[in-house]
Write a protein that holds these residues in place. Structure first.
Motif, mmCIF file in Angstrom:
data_model
loop_
_atom_site.group_PDB
_atom_site.id
_atom_site.type_symbol
_atom_site.label_atom_id
_atom_site.label_comp_id
_atom_site.label_asym_id
_atom_site.label_seq_id
_atom_site.Cartn_x
_atom_site.Cartn_y
_atom_site.Cartn_z
ATOM 1 N N ARG A 51 39.620 41.349 -11.229
ATOM 2 C CA ARG A 51 39.974 41.403 -12.647
ATOM 3 C C ARG A 51 41.396 40.891 -12.820
ATOM 4 O O ARG A 51 42.298 41.296 -12.080
ATOM 5 N N VAL A 52 41.585 39.999 -13.773
ATOM 6 C CA VAL A 52 42.940 39.525 -14.084
ATOM 7 C C VAL A 52 42.950 39.081 -15.546
ATOM 8 O O VAL A 52 42.060 38.359 -15.997
ATOM 9 N N GLY A 53 43.971 39.554 -16.298
ATOM 10 C CA GLY A 53 44.009 39.245 -17.727
ATOM 11 C C GLY A 53 42.695 39.647 -18.378
ATOM 12 O O GLY A 53 42.171 40.728 -18.099
ATOM 13 N N PRO A 54 42.140 38.753 -19.199
ATOM 14 C CA PRO A 54 40.875 39.108 -19.862
ATOM 15 C C PRO A 54 39.635 38.746 -19.021
ATOM 16 O O PRO A 54 38.514 38.822 -19.504
ATOM 17 N N TYR A 55 39.887 38.304 -17.785
ATOM 18 C CA TYR A 55 38.769 37.808 -16.958
ATOM 19 C C TYR A 55 38.258 38.865 -15.981
ATOM 20 O O TYR A 55 39.046 39.538 -15.310
ATOM 21 N N LEU A 56 36.932 38.953 -15.892
ATOM 22 C CA LEU A 56 36.295 39.844 -14.916
ATOM 23 C C LEU A 56 35.318 39.011 -14.087
ATOM 24 O O LEU A 56 34.510 38.252 -14.644
ATOM 25 N N SER A 57 35.406 39.148 -12.788
ATOM 26 C CA SER A 57 34.497 38.389 -11.917
ATOM 27 C C SER A 57 33.039 38.780 -12.168
ATOM 28 O O SER A 57 32.733 39.969 -12.309
ATOM 29 N N PRO A 58 32.123 37.800 -12.199
ATOM 30 C CA PRO A 58 30.705 38.142 -12.385
ATOM 31 C C PRO A 58 30.139 38.981 -11.240
ATOM 32 O O PRO A 58 29.128 39.656 -11.419
ATOM 33 N N PHE A 59 30.789 38.944 -10.070
ATOM 34 C CA PHE A 59 30.306 39.785 -8.959
ATOM 35 C C PHE A 59 30.532 41.269 -9.246
ATOM 36 O O PHE A 59 29.925 42.123 -8.600
ATOM 37 N N SER A 166 45.221 38.640 -28.829
ATOM 38 C CA SER A 166 45.075 37.496 -29.734
ATOM 39 C C SER A 166 44.052 36.524 -29.153
ATOM 40 O O SER A 166 43.871 36.435 -27.933
ATOM 41 N N PHE A 167 43.423 35.783 -30.058
ATOM 42 C CA PHE A 167 42.383 34.833 -29.648
ATOM 43 C C PHE A 167 42.982 33.691 -28.839
ATOM 44 O O PHE A 167 44.076 33.207 -29.149
ATOM 45 N N GLY A 168 42.280 33.278 -27.808
ATOM 46 C CA GLY A 168 42.746 32.158 -27.006
ATOM 47 C C GLY A 168 41.645 31.675 -26.072
ATOM 48 O O GLY A 168 40.608 32.325 -25.908
ATOM 49 N N VAL A 169 41.897 30.517 -25.506
ATOM 50 C CA VAL A 169 40.964 29.951 -24.523
ATOM 51 C C VAL A 169 41.772 29.505 -23.317
ATOM 52 O O VAL A 169 42.731 28.734 -23.449
ATOM 53 N N GLY A 170 41.426 30.008 -22.166
ATOM 54 C CA GLY A 170 42.067 29.579 -20.932
ATOM 55 C C GLY A 170 41.060 28.859 -20.051
ATOM 56 O O GLY A 170 39.849 28.850 -20.348
ATOM 57 N N VAL A 171 41.549 28.266 -18.971
ATOM 58 C CA VAL A 171 40.614 27.623 -18.028
ATOM 59 C C VAL A 171 39.614 28.670 -17.526
ATOM 60 O O VAL A 171 38.422 28.396 -17.380
ATOM 61 N N MET A 247 41.536 33.939 -7.070
ATOM 62 C CA MET A 247 42.728 33.116 -6.821
ATOM 63 C C MET A 247 43.820 33.382 -7.859
ATOM 64 O O MET A 247 45.002 33.451 -7.523
ATOM 65 N N VAL A 248 43.412 33.526 -9.119
ATOM 66 C CA VAL A 248 44.403 33.823 -10.173
ATOM 67 C C VAL A 248 44.977 35.217 -9.935
ATOM 68 O O VAL A 248 46.187 35.438 -10.055
ATOM 69 N N SER A 249 44.134 36.155 -9.593
ATOM 70 C CA SER A 249 44.575 37.529 -9.350
ATOM 71 C C SER A 249 45.555 37.596 -8.175
ATOM 72 O O SER A 249 46.513 38.363 -8.198
ATOM 73 N N LEU A 250 45.326 36.772 -7.174
ATOM 74 C CA LEU A 250 46.215 36.730 -6.001
ATOM 75 C C LEU A 250 47.451 35.860 -6.244
ATOM 76 O O LEU A 250 48.294 35.730 -5.356
ATOM 77 N N ARG A 251 47.508 35.214 -7.418
ATOM 78 C CA ARG A 251 48.600 34.296 -7.791
ATOM 79 C C ARG A 251 48.646 33.066 -6.890
ATOM 80 O O ARG A 251 49.692 32.447 -6.727
ATOM 81 N N VAL A 252 47.549 32.731 -6.309
ATOM 82 C CA VAL A 252 47.467 31.473 -5.546
ATOM 83 C C VAL A 252 47.455 30.307 -6.535
ATOM 84 O O VAL A 252 48.038 29.248 -6.284
ATOM 85 N N ILE A 253 46.773 30.510 -7.669
ATOM 86 C CA ILE A 253 46.798 29.523 -8.751
ATOM 87 C C ILE A 253 47.130 30.267 -10.041
ATOM 88 O O ILE A 253 47.004 31.500 -10.113
ATOM 89 N N GLN A 254 47.515 29.471 -11.048
ATOM 90 C CA GLN A 254 47.860 30.071 -12.327
ATOM 91 C C GLN A 254 46.846 29.649 -13.375
ATOM 92 O O GLN A 254 46.461 28.470 -13.421
ATOM 93 N N ASP A 255 46.409 30.586 -14.174
ATOM 94 C CA ASP A 255 45.499 30.234 -15.260
ATOM 95 C C ASP A 255 46.265 29.458 -16.331
ATOM 96 O O ASP A 255 47.419 29.764 -16.612
ATOM 97 N N VAL A 256 45.626 28.450 -16.892
ATOM 98 C CA VAL A 256 46.281 27.636 -17.918
ATOM 99 C C VAL A 256 45.631 27.934 -19.260
ATOM 100 O O VAL A 256 44.402 27.896 -19.388
ATOM 101 N N ARG A 257 46.456 28.243 -20.240
ATOM 102 C CA ARG A 257 45.951 28.470 -21.612
ATOM 103 C C ARG A 257 45.753 27.133 -22.292
ATOM 104 O O ARG A 257 46.674 26.313 -22.360
ATOM 105 N N ILE A 258 44.575 26.883 -22.795
ATOM 106 C CA ILE A 258 44.288 25.634 -23.500
ATOM 107 C C ILE A 258 44.549 25.819 -24.998
ATOM 108 O O ILE A 258 45.067 24.938 -25.673
ATOM 109 N N LEU A 259 44.192 26.993 -25.505
ATOM 110 C CA LEU A 259 44.420 27.307 -26.929
ATOM 111 C C LEU A 259 45.240 28.570 -27.037
ATOM 112 O O LEU A 259 45.057 29.498 -26.244
#
Ligand code: FES
Length: 259
Positions: A51-59, A166-171, A247-259
């Motif tokens: 789990r990271v930010g608004p994202y939850l793994s489907p597993f 707030s509403f947004g769209v990330g990768v 990967m985002v949770s481990l900070r290996v990569i960063q999520d990018v906000r598109i909107l």
């Protein structure tokens, strides 16, 4: 005149007149499925970074907290993975794929399986559980509702204090949406769903809701022609969606906000 029974000769294991590389398909299937099983098992035991930010793994969706249960190694993923795993295990397409790739029974079309055919029981004995596919479908339909809800939640980003969203769209939103769309394609192209909608109808013109059922059956039939495509792409997508969250949770990569 009585019909004459023709007994085909039993080919030795692997014997064939085929000139093509028939073994490549089963070999690739074996590698991909084994890779997925190993990765999913690792993630189920890891019990973290889902789990990271608004994202939850489907597993790990739906997230059932198991921390206070006192059962060593038990993770939320272990509670829910049997649902989708049972759906794939009993899938008509995957049966063909893994019977060939894992049991080599038969290894491929027109390739000998040795004397094992003498003991052939179809799916009536050891494999009788395959008949439960319809029930696995009902479970899978329930998971789709949950996963689409996760996509909706992935559109709402909390401020640093966690007070307002707030509403947004990330990768990550797109990754979860793509995964759920492909899982929807896989589920709605299922042979059992096709039968459930239209398989028991003698005449659509006289059956209750006949026109509606006919339209639905035509839609599912169209998707059903691409069931293999959805089976593989949704398998990759679900692993990718989990990997992205990890990967985002481990900070290996960063999520990018598109909107
Ligand atoms: Fe493949 Fe139902 S036949 S999911």
């Amino acid at each position: 005149m009585a019909n004459k029974v023709v007994h085909l000769p039993v080919l030795d294991f692997g014997a064939t007149l085929r000139k093509d590389n028939w073994w490549i398909g089963p070999a690739i299937t074996f590698v991909i499925l084994m890779g997925f099983i190993c990765y999913a098992t690792f993630r189920a035991f890891e019990n973290d970074y889902y789990r990271v930010g608004p994202y939850l793994s489907p597993f790990y969706s739906p997230l059932i907290p198991t921390a206070g249960w006192g059962i060593p190694f038990l993770s939320p993923a272990m509670l829910i993975l049997p649902g989708p795993a049972g759906f794939r295990l009993t899938c008509y397409y995957y049966r063909k794929a893994y019977y060939r790739a894992f049991a080599m029974d038969p290894p491929a079309c027109a390739v000998g399986e040795g004397g094992r055919h003498d003991n052939y029981n179809g799916e009536t004995k050891l494999l009788i559980f395959q008949n439960l596919h319809r029930f696995a479908l009902y479970v899978a339909l329930g998971f789709l509702v949950i996963l689409w809800h996760d996509v909706y939640k992935a559109l709402w980003f909390r401020d640093p204090y966690g007070t307002e969203a707030s509403f947004g769209v990330g990768v990550g939103t797109l990754v979860l949406a793509l995964n759920t769309a492909l899982l929807t394609g896989y589920t709605f192209s299922c042979h059992s769903l096709r039968h459930l909608i239209g398989g028991s109808v003698d005449s659509y013109s006289t059956a209750p809701f006949g026109q509606l059922r006919h339209a639905l059956w035509r839609g599912v039939s169209r998707l059903n022609q691409n069931h293999m495509f959805f089976a593989w792409t949704s398998l990759f997508a679900v692993a990718l969606a989990d990997l992205y969250v990890r990967m985002v949770s481990l900070r290996v990569i960063q999520d990018v906000r598109i909107l």
